[in-house]
Design an enzyme around this catalytic site. Structure first.
Site: not given
Ligand code: PPE
Length: 305
Positions: A159
């Site tokens: 990330k």
């Molecule tokens: N894909 C991406 C690209 C992504 O950024 C997230 C989280 C996910 C999948 C889902 O991952 P998880 O949170 O572990 O279930 N995106 C983060 C950032 C959002 C933002 O705008 O800043 C979040 O949901 O915290």
């Protein structure tokens, strides 16, 4: 505007919100090489607060740093304790937590050999990411003209802040066209993920999500797969095309910020009945029961303050 809290944790100290600043030559600001997390803390029914899957988020932060070849100068326990300390200092019962490790002031240029890695953790109140109405009724999604990364272009298991340029471009593009969220395809043209969410579809009672090749290994995604399997639902990780998604019975996004947000339309095609379907609703209910401390079975996912 982000809702200000009192303190931000910076390299071991709690500093006032307005004083949590960095130098303008902070390396990560120029080149996008920082690693971060998004974590939610919920207020449980019994009044206590609980962080959802703290261990998994901290593990992923360290994995991201490992991929990015950044050495975080704190242990995982220190980061976990810092998060709890921060939430207590801010008296936040329910919030979104953002740890970030970045390359700070030092040299400039693309070989940041001596720039120290700094760590900060902020927390603030953040409601439904795609709107309260979106969570209840579902959102309208559009496939973006921006493609998600090829595996040798960006490493989606990490990330990394710079990855989000692609997400912001996609999101801006579709919001300008009147949609709620962008869906990105991978470099082979298969469905990949939302700008900040993983995607699931349901067809003939089978739940399907994209394999991890081009997507972030979402912790909400993992939770949903476990919840579904525990309910006896068949879960498949496999590639699917956008027309397969158009003809799905149900679809939804998962993410820490987005939680479980039903999708009612993709590219102007109604999905199923155009409202959250029964499997989406069942999983959504269990998910919220878990994070609010009502489901004893998944207690190990909660770290109570
Ligand atoms: N894909 C991406 C690209 C992504 O950024 C997230 C989280 C996910 C999948 C889902 O991952 P998880 O949170 O572990 O279930 N995106 C983060 C950032 C959002 C933002 O705008 O800043 C979040 O949901 O915290």
């Amino acid at each position: 505007m982000v809702e200000k809290a009192k303190k931000i944790w910076m390299d071991g100290k709690l500093v006032n919100w307005d004083e949590a600043n960095v130098h303008i030559l902070t390396h990560s600001l120029h080149y996008g090489m920082a690693v971060f997390e998004g974590i939610r803390c919920y207020r449980c029914d019994d009044g206590r607060s609980a962080v959802f899957r703290l261990k998994e988020h901290t593990d992923r932060l360290f994995d991201s740093a490992h991929i990015a070849q950044m050495e975080i100068p704190f242990s995982k326990d220190e980061i976990n304790n810092a998060i709890i300390e921060l939430l207590k200092a801010n008296d936040l019962k329910e919030c979104y937590i953002r740890p970030i490790a970045f390359l700070s002031y030092g040299s400039m240029g693309l070989f940041p050999k001596e720039n120290p890695v700094k760590v900060a953790i902020a927390a603030w109140q953040w409601g439904a990411y795609l709107g309260e109405e979106g969570i209840k009724k579902g959102i309208r999604v559009k496939v973006s003209s921006f493609t998600r990364f090829h595996v040798n272009n960006m490493m989606t298991k990490a990330k990394i802040t710079g990855h989000y340029v692609n997400s912001i471009m996609a999101k801006k593009e579709v919001v300008a066209m009147g949609y709620d969220e962008a869906l990105l395809l991978d470099t082979d043209g298969y469905v990949s993920e939302g700008s900040g969410e993983n995607i699931f579809m349901v067809k003939n009672s089978i739940l399907k999500t994209t394999p991890l090749t081009s997507v972030l290994n979402g912790i909400t995604r993992d939770s949903v797969m476990r919840i579904a399997r525990d309910k006896g639902i068949t879960v498949v990780e496999g590639r699917f095309t956008r027309d397969e998604l158009y003809t799905a019975d149900e679809a939804f996004f998962t993410g820490t910020a987005a939680e479980i947000t039903p999708i009612r339309e993709v590219d102007n095609r109604q999905i199923g009945k155009g409202r959250p379907g029964p499997i989406t609703e069942a999983i959504q209910k269990i998910f919220f029961d878990i994070v609010l401390g009502r489901e004893k079975k998944y207690q190990e996912w909660l770290t109570c303050l």
